[in-house]
Motif scaffolding. Structure first.
Motif, mmCIF file in Angstrom:
data_model
loop_
_atom_site.group_PDB
_atom_site.id
_atom_site.type_symbol
_atom_site.label_atom_id
_atom_site.label_comp_id
_atom_site.label_asym_id
_atom_site.label_seq_id
_atom_site.Cartn_x
_atom_site.Cartn_y
_atom_site.Cartn_z
ATOM 1 N N THR A 199 -50.323 -13.961 -78.385
ATOM 2 C CA THR A 199 -49.006 -14.342 -77.874
ATOM 3 C C THR A 199 -48.720 -15.841 -77.931
ATOM 4 O O THR A 199 -47.616 -16.258 -77.638
ATOM 5 C CB THR A 199 -48.855 -13.885 -76.419
ATOM 6 O OG1 THR A 199 -49.903 -14.462 -75.638
ATOM 7 C CG2 THR A 199 -48.916 -12.361 -76.332
ATOM 8 N N SER A 296 -43.254 -13.231 -78.313
ATOM 9 C CA SER A 296 -42.865 -12.437 -77.146
ATOM 10 C C SER A 296 -43.063 -10.949 -77.332
ATOM 11 O O SER A 296 -43.047 -10.196 -76.363
ATOM 12 C CB SER A 296 -41.392 -12.708 -76.813
ATOM 13 O OG SER A 296 -40.570 -12.341 -77.906
ATOM 14 N N CYS A 298 -45.391 -8.024 -79.663
ATOM 15 C CA CYS A 298 -46.414 -7.747 -80.671
ATOM 16 C C CYS A 298 -46.373 -6.273 -81.033
ATOM 17 O O CYS A 298 -46.584 -5.408 -80.183
ATOM 18 C CB CYS A 298 -47.798 -8.123 -80.145
ATOM 19 S SG CYS A 298 -49.129 -7.788 -81.308
#
Length: 801
Positions: A199, A296, A298
């Motif tokens: 992230t 933000s 995945c």
């Protein structure tokens, strides 16, 4: 230092460390040692390692940085420098990465004295912020060049131009209680990339800031450029297609990156001179800072892993282009040697890579400024460029006068030892200075010959297309104008000249504002001279120019190629108008002189008085001035020479013209003084005063001419210059002393007399209104004409060409 436990025997190497370093003896402690070295890093300065010892350097530096042992600050700083140098050379080595917590602890707690380390990988600074009259409030780093302090907050915009990372503390008042401002700017951040996650991904350099004593809360402004994803098409494609990405200002919070206290999204700036993007962050505390890409959403873990793994090889693939372009675009922050190496690497990369380097293009303005800025002896010779900067006076009678380039081989110097044609035989490009006498006053003569200047193709337009190599010529100190001959072969658009259409091949030079300038009588000959006697089997084109700058050949569509060895003189409309009006002025002056003389001779009721002679002498001097000035113009117009040195005939006419200018102005000033005596003082000038004024005018003119001839005899003063097919006249650097200042003084005297005369004229007009004397009325009109003429002539000399 490391130890090995074997057969219950602790091996510390203490018993062989009689020297600071050395080769471990074969059979030591009954073990086999193959090319193994020891280094005592606690009692000797940290070593400088060669290429084969970088892993050893990382081992030792890693041990120093992570041990927390009692080593000197100097050794610690050397370890930091060596560690990041090793990372820059072998960034994919998977072991011995110093983590972010240890790095921050080093700056906060272990660096406790003043220290400075500057390299192309890091900039370590630990200084007293307030020292003498200097206030150090930050630091800046330039990729592949190094760092420097920020000392003047009011000039922050200039100090962060082209940085890869920088910071400064805007609240300088808090620094008065600080003993030491400490910071580490890291450009090679492989050890921080191990903290990348699914992230968050590191996107910039890393900046660590601390103070002694610690300040809990103080504002800091930081500036970053993107480093690891800006040029990666792989990275951008993956992130753009799979993720919603955002840049965040972040600091290291111990377990990961956090944007708390740093405002989140950075502010985008575009004030860097190389047009790259710079991001600004504002934080409320001191820590370890960087830019982070926040992912933000995945959808595929494998893609993110692939992104992190592929990012580093792609970055390394572009290291050559990144490094050289960064140095070239930041040339004013780099040394001349660094810039020379970058130019060499850049053109090697540009001529060998199969990738599109459009985003790495170096502009013509940059290269022009770089060559002008070189102030030391430099030599770089490769199959793609030839850079030479050295004193042209090689010995008493031996001069460096040029250079030639040979495709796929490199360059060679041209000297005055033998005929230049034999020294440039077989060249693809060459430059030869024709005004060799001027080189005696030059400390450095600088050439840059670029065989395949692909980056210049970006300046092509629909009307101008680059056809040849590019040659840049300069001197130190800068000489205003020196004649030069340039030789080119066709490198680009060769098929254009073999087609059925016709194109015009033109000599050209680079103008930083408008681009390629079609060479004309102000710079170079228009059409190049065709030379078939220089390079066998290839046509060479010769251009003759009268100044130093960047030169090349371009082609223009829809015109015949001019292969003539001599250039046709082309007069413009302004040339014809100038010649016509000067001729008319000469006729008018002759008529005035003849009319006045005949009237005085044949009219019985008139006689020649002293007040009549000075206007006639002034008209005669002005008439002669116009005649000799016109002769000077026509002489230079018809002169086919390409040298910038005035020949004897042109120089003689220039001297006469200059004398007449000064003499005519003195005569006009004397005439104004005579009119002042007549109309303001109501006295009649005498012949004696006339002769005194004429003698004084002649003396001033001769004195000015003597100064001109004396200084012009020494070429280092650069007094006169032959403006090809225009005029032999003063150079712009000295014309103020010889023309502007003396003429302005004479005009000021005349204007003062005009003001006094104008005041008296009002009284005279009132008197003439009451008195019907025709003689006074005529005199009043004459004075009005004289005043009007004086004002208009003054305006013409002030604002005219």
């Amino acid at each position: 230092m490391f130890s090995l436990l074997c057969n219950d025997t602790l091996i510390t190497f203490d018993d062989i460390a009689s020297n600071s370093s050395g080769l471990i003896p074969s059979g030591y402690k009954n073990l086999i040692w193959l090319d193994t070295y020891y280094q005592d890093v606690t009692s000797s300065p940290f070593p400088t390692f060669n290429q084969t010892g970088f892993l050893t350097a990382r081992n030792i530096s890693y041990s120093i940085l992570t041990s927390g042992g009692n080593v000197s600050v100097s050794t610690l700083a050397d370890a930091l420098q060596a560690y990041y140098r090793s990372l820059a050379t072998a960034p994919s080595f998977p072991l011995l990465f110093v983590n972010a917590d240890i790095m921050q602890n080093i700056i906060e707690n272990r660096i406790n004295t003043d220290i400075l380390r500057n390299s192309t990988e890091i900039y370590l600074q630990s200084v007293a912020p307030v020292s003498s009259n200097t206030l150090t409030s930050g630091a800046a780093f330039f990729s592949f060049i190094g760092g420097r302090s920020i000392t003047n907050v009011s000039d922050i915009e200039n100090q962060i131009q082209n940085v890869s990372a920088a910071y400064y503390l805007p609240n300088t008042q808090l620094l008065s209680s600080v003993i030491r401002l400490k910071s580490l700017l890291i450009d090679v951040t492989a050890n921080y990339q191990i903290n990348d996650t699914k992230t968050s991904i590191l996107a910039s350099s890393v900046v660590i800031i601390s103070t002694d004593p610690p300040i809990n809360a103080i504002g800091v402004q930081l500036f970053f450029k993107l480093k690891y994803v800006e040029y990666s098409s792989i990275t951008d494609k993956i992130i753009d297609s799979r993720e919603t990405r955002s840049l965040q200002c972040a600091y290291w919070a111990g377990s990961g990156w956090s944007s708390s206290g740093c405002g989140g999204t950075p502010t985008l700036r575009s004030n860097t001179s190389d047009n790259s993007l710079l991001y600004e962050c504002n934080c409320t505390h001191l820590a370890t800072f960087a830019l982070i890409y926040i992912l933000s959403r995945c959808t595929n873990h494998f893609i993110i892993v692939q992104l992190i793994v592929q990012m580093e090889p792609f970055t390394r693939h572009w290291t050559g282009a990144n490094r050289t372009v960064s140095i070239i675009t930041n040339w004013n922050n780099a040394t001349s040697l660094q810039t020379a190496d970058a130019l060499q690497d850049y053109y090697i990369t540009l001529n060998t890579t199969e990738n599109n380097l459009t985003s790495f293009q170096v502009t013509a303005n940059m290269l022009d400024a770089i060559v002008d800025s070189i102030n030391q002896t430099i030599f770089r010779d490769t199959p793609v460029i030839y850079l030479q900067s050295k004193n042209p006076t090689l010995s008493n009678d031996l001069l460096l006068i040029g250079a030639g380039f040979y495709t796929n081989e490199g360059g060679r110097d041209v000297t005055n030892t033998r005929h230049t044609s034999s020294q440039i035989h077989g060249i693809s490009a060459a430059v030869i200075v024709t005004d060799t006498d001027r080189l005696k006053y030059v400390s450095l003569l600088k050439f840059l010959l670029i065989d395949q200047p692909a980056n210049y193709l970006q300046h092509n337009t629909n009307m101008t297309q680059l056809s040849s190599s590019v040659i840049i010529v300069s001197t130190y100190p800068e000489m205003y104008d020196i004649g030069v001959s340039l030789y080119f072969t066709i490198k680009y658009n060769a098929t254009v000249f073999n087609s059925s259409q016709k194109y015009s091949l033109q000599c050209t030079f680079w103008n930083g504002t408008t681009g390629w300038v079609i060479a004309d009588k102000t710079g170079c000959q228009r059409a190049p001279t065709r030379r078939d006697d220089i390079t066998p089997g290839m046509t060479v084109y010769q251009c003759n120019c009268n100044h130093f700058t960047t030169f090349a050949l371009i082609w223009l569509p829809a015109n015949e190629i001019n292969y003539d060895n001599t250039e046709t003189i082309v007069y413009t409309a302004s040339d014809y108008i100038s010649i016509a009006f000067q001729s008319f002025s000469i006729v008018a002056f002759v008529y005035i002189i003849l009319h006045a003389s005949i009237t005085k001779i044949y009219c019985a009721d008139t006689r020649i008085v002293v007040s009549d002679m000075l206007p006639l002498i002034s008209c005669g001097a002005t008439c002669l001035l116009f005649i000799f000035y016109l002769a000077l113009l026509l002489t230079v117009y018809l002169n086919p020479a390409t040298s910038t040195v005035c020949d004897t005939k042109s120089l003689t006419l220039m001297y006469i013209t200059y004398f007449l200018i000064i003499f005519a102005f003195c005569c006009k000033t004397s005439l104004g003084y005579f009119n002042y005596l007549r109309f303001a003082q109501a006295t009649s000038p005498r012949w004696k005063r006339l002769f005194i004024l004429l003698g004084l005018s002649f003396f001033i003119g001769v004195t000015a001419l003597s100064l001109l001839a004396g200084f012009n005899s020494n070429q280092k003063y650069q007094i006169s210059h032959l403006y090809r097919q225009q005029i032999c006249w003063f150079t712009p650097t000295v014309i103020y002393w010889y023309m502007t200042i003396p003429i302005s003084i004479l005009i000021l005297i005349n204007l003062t007399l005009i003001v006094v005369m104008a005041r008296r004229l009002f009284c005279f007009i009132r008197a003439a209104g009451k008195d019907n004397d025709k003689r006074k009325e005529r005199r009043k009109r004459v004075v009005l004409v004289l005043i009007t003429a004086s004002v208009t002539q003054s305006l013409a000399w002030i604002f005219g060409e």
